[in-house]
Write a protein that holds these residues in place. Sequence first.
Motif: not given
Length: 345
Positions: A227-248
């Motif tokens: 989503f963003a190259d290194t020139s943006t200062s954005m890291a290689d990885d990011a995180y998301a929390y997905v509740p169980a209900s959101c996959t059901q």
Amino acid sequence: MKLLSSTITMLLALGISPSLQASAPLPGVGASPEGTSVSGLSSGAFMAVQYQVAYSASVSGAGIVAGGPYYCASNFLLTYAGICMGTVPFFPPNPNLMVAAAQLFALNGDIDPLISLQKSRVYVFSGTKDTVVYQSAVNATVDFFKGVGVPNINLVYVNKVPSGHALLTPSFGNTCSANKAPFVSKCTVGKAAYDQPGAILSHIYGPLNPPAKIRTGQLLTFNQREFADTSTSMADDAYAYVPASCTQGVSCKVHVAFHGCLQSEKVVGDDFYGKSSYNDWADSNNIIMLYPQVNDSQPLNPQGCWDWYGYTGPNYAYKSAPQMKAVQAMIERLTLSSSGPMAMH
């Protein structure tokens, strides 16, 4: 052992480090495109303001903890940084100038029409012991939102808690008045632990179910580099929390939480995205939490701050800004239909 050694040798010959495997892509989980909201602390609060204003047609609300008004630095970091953080005595930010800038940007199509902000719900917080971003700057944020059309009934300003520069959570962090890493603290308000993520989400979405005592969802590490190259200062990885209900089969809302300076995973581990109460509230209320990440970069971003002053370019507060576009693309990815099993962090 010989096979492993040969494999490593082959990878190195191809210029691939065997220890640097890319994380899995952010999955589509069929999230609702309606009801997206944002929040943040410090530079993350500045970023949440920017994102709320720029994408107001698709963002329902924002939580601003120790952040100044939109476009405050105006591309002049050295001139205005102190003013925007409230550290210049008797010279607070002028919200009228920021309102005029937003009106011009909207007229030019650089951000969404400001009329959408009339439906936004905004929570603003400033601790009385904050010695990083002072209340004079946060006062200007409140006046800015009023100036661009957020109704008083939709705007709450909490500014009497004796906290330092921090996100306030009920069961983890420093003492209330601290102004130090990991910039997460515990405060008591009215004889009860103050739960700021809960206060933010409840103000934006209305009455919520109590936070989960045991989380049932998945905390994902995903490849942010797509989503963003290194020139943006954005890291290689990011995180998301997905509740169980959101996959059901439940169509869940998305809330983006922007960490502050010196608060990315590289610096404080999971203290912001894993140990605050955001995920507890998300788990029981069908909300997907998105935690994009920014790391330090020299010479203009040595503390790993979100771009609220122009280090990625003069369009940093527009919808076309690289960090803003990256976050918007992550949200869009989450709204795609389910893309198969998810890898747990």
